[in-house]
Each structure stands twice: as structure tokens, then as C-alpha cells.
Design a protein around this motif. Sequence first.
Motif, PDB file in Angstrom:
ATOM      1  N   ILE A  31       3.118   3.928   3.508  1.00 23.59           N
ATOM      2  CA  ILE A  31       2.664   5.323   3.449  1.00 23.59           C
ATOM      3  C   ILE A  31       3.337   6.037   4.614  1.00 23.59           C
ATOM      4  N   GLY A  32       4.013   7.148   4.336  1.00 22.50           N
ATOM      5  CA  GLY A  32       4.774   7.808   5.397  1.00 22.50           C
ATOM      6  C   GLY A  32       4.176   9.115   5.861  1.00 22.50           C
ATOM      7  N   ASP A  33       4.061  10.052   4.927  1.00 21.99           N
ATOM      8  CA  ASP A  33       3.686  11.417   5.308  1.00 21.99           C
ATOM      9  C   ASP A  33       2.310  11.486   5.961  1.00 21.99           C
ATOM     10  N   ASP A  34       1.372  10.755   5.405  1.00 24.79           N
ATOM     11  CA  ASP A  34      -0.001  10.796   5.912  1.00 24.79           C
ATOM     12  C   ASP A  34      -0.153   9.707   6.991  1.00 24.79           C
ATOM     13  N   ILE A  35       0.182  10.092   8.237  1.00 24.82           N
ATOM     14  CA  ILE A  35       0.230   9.103   9.325  1.00 24.82           C
ATOM     15  C   ILE A  35      -1.149   8.507   9.578  1.00 24.82           C
ATOM     16  N   GLN A  36      -2.167   9.350   9.465  1.00 23.91           N
ATOM     17  CA  GLN A  36      -3.535   8.850   9.679  1.00 23.91           C
ATOM     18  C   GLN A  36      -3.863   7.749   8.660  1.00 23.91           C
ATOM     19  N   ALA A  37      -3.503   7.991   7.393  1.00 20.30           N
ATOM     20  CA  ALA A  37      -3.773   6.984   6.354  1.00 20.30           C
ATOM     21  C   ALA A  37      -2.976   5.717   6.624  1.00 20.30           C
ATOM     22  N   SER A  38      -1.741   5.871   7.080  1.00 18.93           N
ATOM     23  CA  SER A  38      -0.899   4.702   7.376  1.00 18.93           C
ATOM     24  C   SER A  38      -1.543   3.845   8.467  1.00 18.93           C
ATOM     25  N   VAL A  62      -5.147   1.680  -8.849  1.00 11.66           N
ATOM     26  CA  VAL A  62      -5.269   3.050  -8.340  1.00 11.66           C
ATOM     27  C   VAL A  62      -6.398   3.024  -7.327  1.00 11.66           C
ATOM     28  N   ALA A  63      -6.074   3.249  -6.055  1.00 11.92           N
ATOM     29  CA  ALA A  63      -7.130   3.200  -5.036  1.00 11.92           C
ATOM     30  C   ALA A  63      -6.632   3.845  -3.751  1.00 11.92           C
ATOM     31  N   ASP A  64      -7.599   4.228  -2.911  1.00 13.36           N
ATOM     32  CA  ASP A  64      -7.277   4.754  -1.590  1.00 13.36           C
ATOM     33  C   ASP A  64      -7.122   3.563  -0.634  1.00 13.36           C
ATOM     34  N   ALA A  65      -5.944   3.451  -0.056  1.00 13.17           N
ATOM     35  CA  ALA A  65      -5.652   2.296   0.809  1.00 13.17           C
ATOM     36  C   ALA A  65      -6.432   2.332   2.118  1.00 13.17           C
ATOM     37  N   THR A  66      -7.139   3.434   2.384  1.00  9.77           N
ATOM     38  CA  THR A  66      -7.921   3.504   3.622  1.00  9.77           C
ATOM     39  C   THR A  66      -9.391   3.171   3.352  1.00  9.77           C
ATOM     40  N   ASP A  67      -9.683   2.755   2.133  1.00 10.84           N
ATOM     41  CA  ASP A  67     -11.060   2.427   1.782  1.00 10.84           C
ATOM     42  C   ASP A  67     -11.267   0.910   1.948  1.00 10.84           C
ATOM     43  N   LEU A 113       0.862  -1.187   0.000  1.00 10.15           N
ATOM     44  CA  LEU A 113       0.000   0.000   0.000  1.00 10.15           C
ATOM     45  C   LEU A 113       0.898   1.236   0.000  1.00 10.15           C
ATOM     46  N   GLY A 114       0.937   1.935  -1.101  1.00  8.32           N
ATOM     47  CA  GLY A 114       1.803   3.115  -1.241  1.00  8.32           C
ATOM     48  C   GLY A 114       3.024   2.755  -2.063  1.00  8.32           C
ATOM     49  N   LEU A 115       3.122   3.395  -3.243  1.00 10.23           N
ATOM     50  CA  LEU A 115       4.249   3.080  -4.134  1.00 10.23           C
ATOM     51  C   LEU A 115       5.220   4.264  -4.218  1.00 10.23           C
ATOM     52  N   GLY A 116       5.555   4.816  -3.041  1.00  5.87           N
ATOM     53  CA  GLY A 116       6.602   5.851  -2.990  1.00  5.87           C
ATOM     54  C   GLY A 116       7.956   5.170  -3.145  1.00  5.87           C
ATOM     55  N   ARG A 117       9.020   5.842  -2.700  1.00  5.90           N
ATOM     56  CA  ARG A 117      10.369   5.264  -2.869  1.00  5.90           C
ATOM     57  C   ARG A 117      10.504   3.954  -2.113  1.00  5.90           C
ATOM     58  N   PHE A 118       9.980   3.926  -0.878  1.00  3.22           N
ATOM     59  CA  PHE A 118      10.128   2.710  -0.062  1.00  3.22           C
ATOM     60  C   PHE A 118       9.265   1.567  -0.607  1.00  3.22           C
ATOM     61  N   GLY A 119       7.965   1.860  -0.781  1.00  6.39           N
ATOM     62  CA  GLY A 119       7.049   0.804  -1.229  1.00  6.39           C
ATOM     63  C   GLY A 119       7.450   0.234  -2.582  1.00  6.39           C
ATOM     64  N   SER A 120       7.832   1.114  -3.504  1.00  7.79           N
ATOM     65  CA  SER A 120       8.182   0.611  -4.852  1.00  7.79           C
ATOM     66  C   SER A 120       9.463  -0.207  -4.786  1.00  7.79           C
ATOM     67  N   PRO A 158      12.792   2.914   7.875  1.00  6.91           N
ATOM     68  CA  PRO A 158      13.842   2.884   6.853  1.00  6.91           C
ATOM     69  C   PRO A 158      14.844   4.039   6.949  1.00  6.91           C
ATOM     70  N   GLU A 159      14.355   5.257   7.153  1.00  7.46           N
ATOM     71  CA  GLU A 159      15.284   6.400   7.160  1.00  7.46           C
ATOM     72  C   GLU A 159      16.195   6.337   8.382  1.00  7.46           C
ATOM     73  N   ARG A 160      15.595   6.086   9.561  1.00  3.47           N
ATOM     74  CA  ARG A 160      16.385   6.030  10.790  1.00  3.47           C
ATOM     75  C   ARG A 160      17.422   4.901  10.705  1.00  3.47           C
TER      76      ARG A 160
HETATM   77  P1  ATP Z   1       8.690   7.409   0.350  1.00  5.73           P
HETATM   78  O1  ATP Z   1       9.724   7.959   1.293  1.00  5.73           O
HETATM   79  O2  ATP Z   1       8.576   5.936   0.390  1.00  5.73           O
HETATM   80  O3  ATP Z   1       8.795   7.959  -1.049  1.00  5.73           O
HETATM   81  P2  ATP Z   1       6.860   8.860   2.007  1.00  5.73           P
HETATM   82  O4  ATP Z   1       7.284   8.327   3.331  1.00  5.73           O
HETATM   83  O5  ATP Z   1       7.247  10.269   1.667  1.00  5.73           O
HETATM   84  O6  ATP Z   1       7.281   7.886   0.849  1.00  5.73           O
HETATM   85  P3  ATP Z   1       4.263   9.296   1.103  1.00  5.73           P
HETATM   86  O7  ATP Z   1       4.876  10.074  -0.030  1.00  5.73           O
HETATM   87  O8  ATP Z   1       3.314   9.973   1.980  1.00  5.73           O
HETATM   88  O9  ATP Z   1       5.337   8.643   1.982  1.00  5.73           O
HETATM   89  O10 ATP Z   1       3.522   8.023   0.535  1.00  5.73           O
HETATM   90  C1  ATP Z   1       4.100   7.071  -0.275  1.00  5.73           C
HETATM   91  C2  ATP Z   1       3.116   6.717  -1.371  1.00  5.73           C
HETATM   92  O11 ATP Z   1       1.870   6.349  -0.769  1.00  5.73           O
HETATM   93  C3  ATP Z   1       2.832   7.842  -2.332  1.00  5.73           C
HETATM   94  O12 ATP Z   1       3.012   7.355  -3.661  1.00  5.73           O
HETATM   95  C4  ATP Z   1       1.353   8.202  -2.069  1.00  5.73           C
HETATM   96  O13 ATP Z   1       0.662   8.546  -3.272  1.00  5.73           O
HETATM   97  C5  ATP Z   1       0.812   6.920  -1.500  1.00  5.73           C
HETATM   98  N1  ATP Z   1      -0.323   7.141  -0.591  1.00  5.73           N
HETATM   99  C6  ATP Z   1      -0.405   8.008   0.438  1.00  5.73           C
HETATM  100  N2  ATP Z   1      -1.603   7.913   1.029  1.00  5.73           N
HETATM  101  C7  ATP Z   1      -2.286   6.944   0.372  1.00  5.73           C
HETATM  102  C8  ATP Z   1      -3.587   6.359   0.506  1.00  5.73           C
HETATM  103  N3  ATP Z   1      -4.449   6.750   1.451  1.00  5.73           N
HETATM  104  N4  ATP Z   1      -3.938   5.388  -0.371  1.00  5.73           N
HETATM  105  C9  ATP Z   1      -3.095   4.971  -1.331  1.00  5.73           C
HETATM  106  N5  ATP Z   1      -1.860   5.465  -1.501  1.00  5.73           N
HETATM  107  C10 ATP Z   1      -1.466   6.446  -0.683  1.00  5.73           C
END
Ligand code: ATP
Length: 220
Positions: free
Chosen positions: A75-82, A51-56, A9-16, A121-123
Motif C-alpha cells: 500500500i503506497g498512497d495511504d501511508i497510515q494504512a501501510s 476483499v478486506a481492509d488490511a488495517t482491520d 496486502l494491496g493489489l495495486g501495480r506493485f502488489g499485483s 520500487p519507484e526510487r
Molecule cells: P501501486 O503503485 O502499486 O499501483 P500505490 O503505491 O499507488 O500502488 P495505492 O494505490 O495507495 O498505492 O495502494 C495499492 C492498492 O492497495 C490499491 O489497490 C488499494 O485499493 C489498496 N489499499 C489501499 N489501502 C488499503 C487498505 N487499508 N486495505 C486494503 N487495501 C488497501
Amino acid sequence: MRASQFVILGLGRFGSSVGQELMEIGCEVLGVDRDEEKVDEFAGSLTHTVVADATDEEVLRSVGVRNFDCGVVAIGDDIQASILAAILLKELGVKQVVAKAVTELHGRVLERIGVDRVVYPERDMGIRVAHQLTSPNLLDFIELSKEYTIAELTVPGCLSGKSLANVNPRGRFGCSVVAINKARGIVIAPNADDVLNEKDVMVVIGTNEQIEQFQHSIRS
Ligand code: ATP
């Protein structure tokens, strides 16, 4: 035997990065991200992408997350979603849930809601890089507990041609060489008369202090 199946869930740098490495290992990976661009970027390199909201909850149900062996909340930045995504994976019956935390508090909450493994991961990478920068022979390490570590140390020129009996890390420092990785292959449980060569990699087990002392003694 069927390949292990992972949902990320979340394909940012870490997830991908986790997803692509799992594919390399031979697993099946479903990647979910709400950002269509991210999904397009990884559509070719993961087994399935959505393509979907992981909190749905309905979305997670409809993609059948409960059939996956492991769910990774990346998912990192959006802690609530995580946190919501992690709770849903647990409630929907995913056998193992791993989640990335960006702060200690975030990590504690993830543990409280039953996430099986919380990673930072960062720490953790920051700690690794700091150790590697200050210990030139240290390639990598695993903390077995607060006290015990397994470390990979490169053999410096000053030890080249010496046997383990000569170097004697167990007698001098109390730590043991449990394997030597050589160009021709790995020697498991080496003997006292096994010889070290420059650029071999020693796998050493011991307390942090023992390993530090050994490292210090071989610093080139
Ligand atoms: P990274 O360091 O892994 O790049 P990050 O810690 O900065 O990521 P975010 O950028 O917040 O974390 O999230 C990583 C990915 O999760 C992003 O591609 C974002 O689109 C996706 N994401 C965030 N919230 C949701 C959500 N509710 N549902 C699905 N994907 C989400």
C-alpha cells in the motif's frame, strides 16, 4: 515440501506484480485489497483473494496471516494504512514482513516498527534506468555494499573472439568476471582462456569504480 505462502496486502501495480510473479515461481498467494474491482481483477491469477481492509486486525486474524511465511505490504498512497498493516502483520507473528515505501521517511518508520525489508520500487527502478541509459553495456546490477557491486555487462563486438586473459579486467581494473552467460549455457568461474563472443553477458564483481572503468573501456 509445501509451497511457500505469501500474503499480499494491496493489489495495486506493485502488489499485483509481486503476487503474480510469486505464482509463476510456484508459491501460494493470498491477495487482499479493499477495492472489490482489484480483487475481481486478480481472483483468477492468485491462489486466494479477499476483499478486506488490511488495517482491520480481526480480518487479518480470520484469514490466518500468522500461518504465512511472508507478508508483503504493498500500500503506497495511504501511508497510515501501510504502517498499520505492517504493525499488525508483525504483531500477529508473520515470520517475514516486506513493505513498500514511497518516501525515505515512510521507509524509516517501517524500519522502526520492525519491518524486515523495506523496498522503494519507484526510487530503485529510477536509479536502475538512469544507470542503464548512461551505460549501454549494463544490463543489471546488484549493490553488495556501498562500495561493491555485481554487474551484468553485455560483450560488445570489439571484445568478440578475445579471451579473458586478453581482455584482462582483473589486471587492468581490479574487477573479476565470475560468470559468462552464453547462448549455449552459463560458464561459472571462467578460466583465463575462455573466449568472449558478442552478446555474451559477463557477470562482473568489483568496486563501483573498477566496474565503471571496465565499462568505460568496452563502451562500443
Ligand atoms: P501501486 O503503485 O502499486 O499501483 P500505490 O503505491 O499507488 O500502488 P495505492 O494505490 O495507495 O498505492 O495502494 C495499492 C492498492 O492497495 C490499491 O489497490 C488499494 O485499493 C489498496 N489499499 C489501499 N489501502 C488499503 C487498505 N487499508 N486495505 C486494503 N487495501 C488497501
